[in-house]
Write a protein that holds these residues in place. Structure first.
Motif, PDB file in Angstrom:
ATOM      1  N   UNK A 109      -1.550  -1.616 -11.112  1.00 37.28           N
ATOM      2  CA  UNK A 109      -2.319  -2.043  -9.726  1.00 37.28           C
ATOM      3  C   UNK A 109      -3.576  -2.675  -9.444  1.00 37.28           C
ATOM      4  N   UNK A 110      -4.128  -3.060 -10.615  1.00 37.44           N
ATOM      5  CA  UNK A 110      -5.112  -3.786 -10.204  1.00 37.44           C
ATOM      6  C   UNK A 110      -4.496  -5.643  -9.814  1.00 37.44           C
ATOM      7  N   UNK A 111      -3.356  -5.312  -9.800  1.00 40.40           N
ATOM      8  CA  UNK A 111      -1.881  -6.788  -9.953  1.00 40.40           C
ATOM      9  C   UNK A 111      -1.971  -6.974  -8.553  1.00 40.40           C
ATOM     10  N   UNK A 112      -1.973  -5.410  -8.499  1.00 39.90           N
ATOM     11  CA  UNK A 112      -1.237  -5.396  -6.908  1.00 39.90           C
ATOM     12  C   UNK A 112      -2.442  -5.313  -5.958  1.00 39.90           C
TER      13      UNK A 112
ATOM     14  N   UNK B 283       1.196  -1.139  -0.255  1.00 39.61           N
ATOM     15  CA  UNK B 283      -0.494   0.129   0.111  1.00 39.61           C
ATOM     16  C   UNK B 283       0.662   1.684   0.210  1.00 39.61           C
ATOM     17  N   UNK B 284       1.830   1.233   0.767  1.00 43.39           N
ATOM     18  CA  UNK B 284       2.906   1.919   1.043  1.00 43.39           C
ATOM     19  C   UNK B 284       3.327   2.572  -0.366  1.00 43.39           C
ATOM     20  N   UNK B 285       4.135   1.601  -1.299  1.00 42.63           N
ATOM     21  CA  UNK B 285       4.779   1.410  -2.300  1.00 42.63           C
ATOM     22  C   UNK B 285       3.294   1.835  -3.256  1.00 42.63           C
ATOM     23  N   UNK B 286       2.430   1.334  -3.504  1.00 38.91           N
ATOM     24  CA  UNK B 286       1.385   2.171  -4.921  1.00 38.91           C
ATOM     25  C   UNK B 286       1.625   3.797  -4.809  1.00 38.91           C
ATOM     26  N   UNK B 287       1.881   4.288  -2.862  1.00 37.88           N
ATOM     27  CA  UNK B 287       1.276   5.458  -2.822  1.00 37.88           C
ATOM     28  C   UNK B 287       2.796   6.315  -3.561  1.00 37.88           C
TER      29      UNK B 287
END
Length: 310
Positions: A221-224, A198-202
């Motif tokens: 993002x969908x895969x993550x 979640x942090x890495x997405x940001x």
């Protein structure tokens, strides 16, 4: 002879320098990460004791655990100085700003590691000291040096180092490993990927610029989001396993279930946003990141309170 006012100014400057140096060394140890580790240590001690553990034992275990985690973080700061310098989120860390020289930082980390072993060995027992040392070495050599820069599974297997505090807390009280602390270990293991991803997405661009293959860097993002949801389901399932294994009362499973449902709801909401084509900050991944912090604290606190009531 200097005037009194000039001497006072020099003293103030020296004091400010000492304070800045002290804060730089403190920052090397990453105290905010240590706080999270301690949240999983103390409840394990309560659960192991079936109530209140001896306060002296708690103090020694927390001191030793803090020193051990601080040592690992210091070595991580030295090894990842180039990464921290490239990332907006971390570029003000001491090593990235050359506030501490590498030799001094390494010496500081070594001293903390030795202190941790001695404090835990004599204050608790040598099993706890050995576990803390293994966690320290694993974080430095396996996660930081072997996995972080090479694989998108870095945090999945590298995160094992952060799973040791419940084992350390339990063994400090009982002197042996049991199934209950292994379940606590597994909770942290399953929780770490969704929390970190979640942090890495940001901060995906940060990790990309630093050439760190975090999952959000190498996967859409969908895969993550699907992976985050899968690990969140696993986290909740494992957390409920503690109920029969530790033979807790009704408080723990109720709290774990409610907190787990909240985390799953946020993970599902993240997946919905990802399917809409949103990316980076638009995904609002920090909502899950902060909620996951609260989730872990709530579940472990419930595990600590339950034996006081039943």
């Amino acid at each position: 002879m200097r005037p009194a006012t000039e001497t006072a100014r020099l003293d103030d400057v020296e004091l400010a320098d000492w304070r800045a140096t002290g804060l730089a060394y403190l920052a090397l140890a990453k105290p905010r990460i240590i706080e999270l580790l301690l949240v999983t240590t103390i409840p394990a001690m309560f659960l192991a004791a079936g109530g209140f553990p001896e306060w002296q034992l708690v103090v020694w275990t927390l001191l030793g655990g803090t020193a051990a985690a601080g040592s690992a973080n210091v070595f991580n700061s030295v090894l990842d100085a180039d990464i921290d310098a490239r990332m907006r989120r971390t570029r003000r860390r001491p090593m990235a700003r050359d506030l501490v020289t590498p030799p001094k930082a390494i010496a500081f980390g070594a001293v903390l590691g030795i202190l941790a072993t001695v404090i835990l060995g004599f204050g608790a027992n040598w099993l706890s000291a050995a576990l803390a040392l293994v966690a320290n070495l694993y974080y430095v050599f396996v996660y930081t040096m072997a996995l972080k820069r090479r694989t998108s599974q870095n945090i999945v297997w590298g995160g094992i180092a952060g799973c040791f505090p419940p084992l350390i807390g339990w063994t400090a009280v009982t002197g042996q490993v049991a199934w209950a602390p292994l379940v606590l270990f597994a909770i942290v293991f399953a929780w770490t990927p969704p929390h970190t991803w979640a942090l890495a997405l940001r901060y995906r661009e940060d990790y990309q610029n630093a050439h760190i293959p975090m999952l959000p860097v190498v996967a859409p993002p969908v895969t993550v989001a699907w992976r985050i949801l899968a690990y969140s389901v696993l986290t909740v399932a494992v957390s409920l396993l503690l109920w029969p294994v530790a033979n807790t009362g009704w408080l723990y499973p109720v709290v774990a279930l409610v907190a787990g449902l909240a985390m799953l709801a946020e993970a599902i909401a993240l997946l919905v946003r990802a399917k809409r084509g949103l990316v980076d900050a638009e995904l609002k991944p920090m909502r899950l990141f902060h909620l996951s912090n609260s989730y872990l604290a709530i579940v472990f606190i419930a595990a600590a309170i339950d034996p006081l009531l039943f």
